[in-house]
Design an enzyme around this catalytic site. Structure first.
Site, PDB file in Angstrom:
ATOM      1  N   ASN A   1     -10.381  -0.150   0.665  1.00  0.00           N
ATOM      2  CA  ASN A   1      -8.924  -0.027   0.647  1.00  0.00           C
ATOM      3  C   ASN A   1      -8.405  -0.507  -0.714  1.00  0.00           C
ATOM      4  OD1 ASN A   1      -6.183  -0.414   0.905  1.00  0.00           O
ATOM      5  ND2 ASN A   1      -6.286  -1.372   2.921  1.00  0.00           N
TER       6      ASN A   1
ATOM      7  N   CYS B   1       0.813  -1.234   0.000  1.00  0.00           N
ATOM      8  CA  CYS B   1       0.000   0.000   0.000  1.00  0.00           C
ATOM      9  C   CYS B   1       0.838   1.273   0.000  1.00  0.00           C
ATOM     10  CB  CYS B   1      -0.925   0.013   1.205  1.00  0.00           C
ATOM     11  SG  CYS B   1      -1.917  -1.449   1.318  1.00  0.00           S
TER      12      CYS B   1
ATOM     13  N   HIS C   1      -3.406   7.126   3.245  1.00  0.00           N
ATOM     14  CA  HIS C   1      -3.836   5.869   2.613  1.00  0.00           C
ATOM     15  C   HIS C   1      -5.227   5.529   3.135  1.00  0.00           C
ATOM     16  CE1 HIS C   1      -4.272   1.810   1.444  1.00  0.00           C
ATOM     17  NE2 HIS C   1      -3.797   1.248   2.535  1.00  0.00           N
TER      18      HIS C   1
END
Ligand code: ACO
Length: 333
Positions: A290, A118, A260
């Site tokens: 996500n 990520c 994020h």
């Protein structure tokens, strides 16, 4: 040696059309819309459709094309593609090279995949900035694209509710001497002592796919959610504080914080640790879940497109992911 500043000259995004709601997930695992919203803030996510060519380079094509057009450039103006991807189109060649082909780039544009999970797009931004600062390149395309649905175990309620698919991209360009834009500072890190808390064990060279692997569903992601949560908020807040301190800034100087988009509780806790107001946090996790390294460039593009983010503003990005990697970047947009 002459140094140059870097500007984000264009940005783009792509979200697959297919929506999977929390209600849809209740038909697959023992969960509820209430549980997912309360623990994560996620209401729905987008799922890539392979039949429509929505694998990583296919999704990235639309985001990259948008970013290049917004930058006022042609694909052949791109000197390098840095492609953040966790589960690539194929093991080799790189997904960056697949994207180069789709964009019709006919020059010797360099292509490189980054796997920092990520945090990959933040890593890419930092590397791209270095290449522009030193004068090596003028335009670097930094892509974050993820097809998390391919490594999601749709029978594991602990993790499958969290993820979604999508792509975001920016063009980094050499700023003119008269422009104030810059990638001001960044910090990157990795704590491999906690690597097994977010991991996909099987399917690589060390442990190839076998019938046994498939039967045990070991080709999918496994996660210790609470360890990841604690580490995420701690490292993101620490990296942001480091950037503020060494650039003599306070949170009041930051116009927008774009973390994020892992889940709302992580975002809120990080903002709280930084004593930063949620009204100035860009957040879209409720719509897309996500999307791993695609999440920041997607959120950034949305906020530029709807006019929240404007030239001259100061932006702070922060990310974390498998590795456990982490990073933050300070930008004068
Ligand atoms: N629906 C209903 N119940 C569930 C679900 C679900 N989807 N998942 C777990 N539960 C149950 C558990 O079984 C447990 O039940 P028990 O008390 O009977 O044992 C209970 O809910 C509580 O489970 P916890 O794991 O303690 O729940 P927690 O409050 O920690 O929330 C969560 C779980 C949302 C995963 C949280 O730990 C988290 O957000 N972690 C970070 C995860 C993350 O962001 N990962 C990706 C980051 S890196 C990257 O972006 C790739």
């Amino acid at each position: 040696m002459e140094f140059f500043n870097t500007k984000i000259s264009g940005s783009g995004k792509f979200n697959p059309e297919k929506i999977m709601t929390n209600e849809d997930l209740t038909k697959m695992v023992d969960t509820s819309d209430e549980w997912i919203v309360q623990r994560t803030g996620i209401k729905e996510r987008r799922i890539a459709d392979l039949d429509k060519g929505e694998y990583p380079s296919g999704m990235a094509y639309y985001a990259a094309k948008d970013a290049i057009e917004k930058a006022g450039l042609e694909p052949n103006d791109i000197d390098m593609i840095l492609f953040s991807i966790t589960l690539p189109d194929m093991l080799f060649p790189s997904t960056a090279s697949q994207l180069q082909d789709k964009l019709g780039i006919t020059t010797h544009c360099a292509c490189l995949d980054i796997n920092a999970a990520c945090t990959g797009w933040v890593y890419g931004l930092t590397l791209g900035n270095s290449l522009i600062q030193t004068g090596a390149y003028k335009n670097v395309l930094v892509v974050g694209t993820e097809m998390t649905s391919a490594f999601n175990n749709w029978e594991d309620r602990n993790s499958c509710i969290l993820f979604g698919d999508g792509s975001g991209a920016v063009v980094l360009s050499r700023a003119e001497a008269t422009e104030e834009c810059a990638i001001v500072d960044s910090v990157l890190s990795c704590d491999s002592s906690k690597a097994d808390t977010l991991i996909l064990y099987k399917g690589g060279s060390k442990a190839p796919i076998t019938h046994e692997v498939l039967n045990n569903k070991e080709q999918y992601v496994t996660m210790d959610g609470q360890v990841v949560f604690k580490n995420a908020v701690k490292t993101m807040a620490k990296h942001c504080a480091t950037l503020l301190k060494r650039n003599n800034l306070t949170t009041n100087d930051i116009d927008w914080f774009i973390p994020h988009q892992a889940n709302l509780r992580i975002i809120e806790t990080t903002a709280k640790l930084l004593n930063y107001p949620m009204e100035k946090v860009i957040c879209n996790v409720e719509k897309y879940a996500n999307t791993s390294s695609a999440s920041i460039p997607i959120a950034l593009t949305e906020a530029i497109n709807d006019g929240r983010i404007k030239r001259g503003q100061t932006l702070l990005f922060a990310a974390f992911g498998a590795g456990l990697t982490s990073g933050a970047v300070l930008i004068k947009f």
